[in-house]
Motif scaffolding. Structure first.
Motif, PDB file in Angstrom:
ATOM      1  N   SER A 273       0.738  -1.193  -0.241  1.00  0.00           N
ATOM      2  CA  SER A 273      -0.059   0.228  -0.025  1.00  0.00           C
ATOM      3  C   SER A 273       0.868   1.353   0.087  1.00  0.00           C
ATOM      4  O   SER A 273       0.456   2.319  -0.758  1.00  0.00           O
ATOM      5  CB  SER A 273      -0.878  -0.171   1.146  1.00  0.00           C
ATOM      6  OG  SER A 273      -1.584   1.126   1.409  1.00  0.00           O
ATOM      7  N   THR A 274       1.895   1.113   0.636  1.00  0.00           N
ATOM      8  CA  THR A 274       2.769   2.345   0.905  1.00  0.00           C
ATOM      9  C   THR A 274       3.578   2.620  -0.523  1.00  0.00           C
ATOM     10  O   THR A 274       3.331   3.965  -0.937  1.00  0.00           O
ATOM     11  CB  THR A 274       4.148   2.160   1.717  1.00  0.00           C
ATOM     12  OG1 THR A 274       3.523   1.960   3.034  1.00  0.00           O
ATOM     13  CG2 THR A 274       5.125   3.294   1.827  1.00  0.00           C
ATOM     14  N   THR A 277       0.726   4.154  -2.769  1.00  0.00           N
ATOM     15  CA  THR A 277       0.533   5.474  -2.350  1.00  0.00           C
ATOM     16  C   THR A 277       1.449   6.491  -2.845  1.00  0.00           C
ATOM     17  O   THR A 277       1.032   7.478  -3.322  1.00  0.00           O
ATOM     18  CB  THR A 277       0.275   5.648  -0.861  1.00  0.00           C
ATOM     19  OG1 THR A 277      -0.996   4.713  -0.523  1.00  0.00           O
ATOM     20  CG2 THR A 277      -0.271   6.911  -0.312  1.00  0.00           C
ATOM     21  N   VAL A 305      -4.162   2.969  -2.423  1.00  0.00           N
ATOM     22  CA  VAL A 305      -3.818   4.020  -2.562  1.00  0.00           C
ATOM     23  C   VAL A 305      -4.521   4.903  -1.299  1.00  0.00           C
ATOM     24  O   VAL A 305      -5.919   5.207  -1.324  1.00  0.00           O
ATOM     25  CB  VAL A 305      -3.843   4.979  -3.858  1.00  0.00           C
ATOM     26  CG1 VAL A 305      -3.587   6.421  -3.797  1.00  0.00           C
ATOM     27  CG2 VAL A 305      -3.233   4.180  -4.942  1.00  0.00           C
ATOM     28  N   LYS A 307      -4.709   8.023   0.810  1.00  0.00           N
ATOM     29  CA  LYS A 307      -4.298   9.566   1.009  1.00  0.00           C
ATOM     30  C   LYS A 307      -5.125  10.450   2.194  1.00  0.00           C
ATOM     31  O   LYS A 307      -6.309   9.918   2.518  1.00  0.00           O
ATOM     32  CB  LYS A 307      -4.675  10.478  -0.224  1.00  0.00           C
ATOM     33  CG  LYS A 307      -4.143   9.676  -1.641  1.00  0.00           C
ATOM     34  CD  LYS A 307      -4.235  10.621  -2.711  1.00  0.00           C
ATOM     35  CE  LYS A 307      -5.634  10.424  -3.217  1.00  0.00           C
ATOM     36  NZ  LYS A 307      -5.831  11.260  -4.507  1.00  0.00           N
TER      37      LYS A 307
END
Length: 318
Positions: A273-274, A277, A305, A307
């Protein structure tokens, strides 16, 4: 709260013979991967133990929607997460579909006991989904370098660069240190790796990684020295034998070591996920992240992603 235990062979022997037989027929389908088979076998045995204990050990074709709801409530009452309940529910539903398709002539009145009237369990996140910030990632890398934890550093760099899953990272062969960059490209490709997907073969892909990951892998292999194990990520037994790591090793590194460094929970899938993103926040389009992660749809990638909402709120009130 009562813990849900695995079904023993003695308990399974008490289950209705038809339910045992239909379970094995269902599990013998060739399109199921080994990991899926393990999950499905456990889930179905737990379900039919419940049927034995609380539904008079009826054959599956005599079960009704009320039994499905009763089972779902049984699972939730034992503290299972919503995702765990959904998995067990979906396995039972798949088995019902199998019975409808292949035993419909024998039991024409049987219908899938998990119909649309039975709601899914409410989604409850035990932990906030929050990727690592650039600062947290760099702190992790710097600290591991200072501690000379070269294997862990290689794991972080490769996992982040590729956006790969835990099991995919585990398959990496040390022969990659001899690979050259793809001609005319700023990256390397791994050998073919079995990625998540249906069937025993899964989705076959070559993962993309950068110079930082390659340097970290080369450093670890050099420090590790010569041994016969072909994998990059390994553990040494008490007898001195070098073997491929178990997937739980990565869990341990994240929960016990990386979490302490960063100051909040770190887990293997968080690196995926990091990466997604960071790509999108750096200005890359969602299709770039989709290609790297190997998703068939960009809609799946969007889930990864995560945010902050401050910018969107600012836009709403500007």
């Amino acid at each position: 709260m009562q813990k849900l235990t695995e079904v023993t062979e003695q308990e399974w022997a008490l289950v209705k013979e038809f339910n045992q037989t239909i379970t094995e027929e269902f599990l013998n389908q060739q399109h199921l991967s080994d990991k899926t088979l393990t999950q499905y076998r456990s889930a179905l045995r737990i379900f039919f133990r419940f049927v034995h204990d609380q539904c008079m050990n009826k054959p599956i074709y005599e079960l009704k929607a009320r039994d499905a709801l009763k089972y779902q409530n049984f699972l939730m009452a034992r503290g299972l997460s919503s995702s765990a309940v959904k998995l067990k529910r979906s396995v039972v539903s798949s088995l019902c579909g199998f019975v409808e398709l292949y035993y419909g002539e024998d039991y024409p009145l049987f219908r899938n006991i998990y119909n649309k009237q039975i709601p899914n369990p409410p989604k409850a996140l035990k932990n906030e989904k929050k990727p690592l910030t650039e600062e947290e990632l760099q702190l992790l890398i710097k600290t591991l370098e200072e501690r000379e934890e070269w294997q862990m550093l290689a794991y972080i760099q490769f996992s982040y660069s590729t956006g790969a899953r835990r099991e995919e990272v585990r398959q990496l062969l040390k022969e990659v240190v001899d690979y050259s960059k793809v001609k005319g490209k700023p990256y390397y490709l791994t050998h073919t790796i079995r990625c998540k997907g249906r069937s025993k073969q899964g989705k076959q892909r070559k993962l993309v990684f950068d110079d930082q990951a390659m340097d970290a892998i080369k450093k670890w292999i050099a420090v590790r020295g010569e041994d016969e194990c072909p994998y990059v990520f390994v553990k040494k037994t008490q007898e001195g034998k070098v073997n491929q790591v178990n997937p739980t090793t990565f869990n341990y590194w994240c929960s016990e070591i990386f979490t302490a460094i960063v100051g909040r929970r770190v887990h293997p899938h968080q690196l995926r996920s990091t990466r997604a993103t960071h790509l999108v926040l750096s200005g890359k389009n969602i299709e770039s992240a989709q290609a790297l992660l190997g998703h068939e749809s960009s809609e799946t990638t969007k889930i990864y992603v995560i945010k902050e909402t401050d910018d969107e709120l600012d836009d709403a009130f500007s």
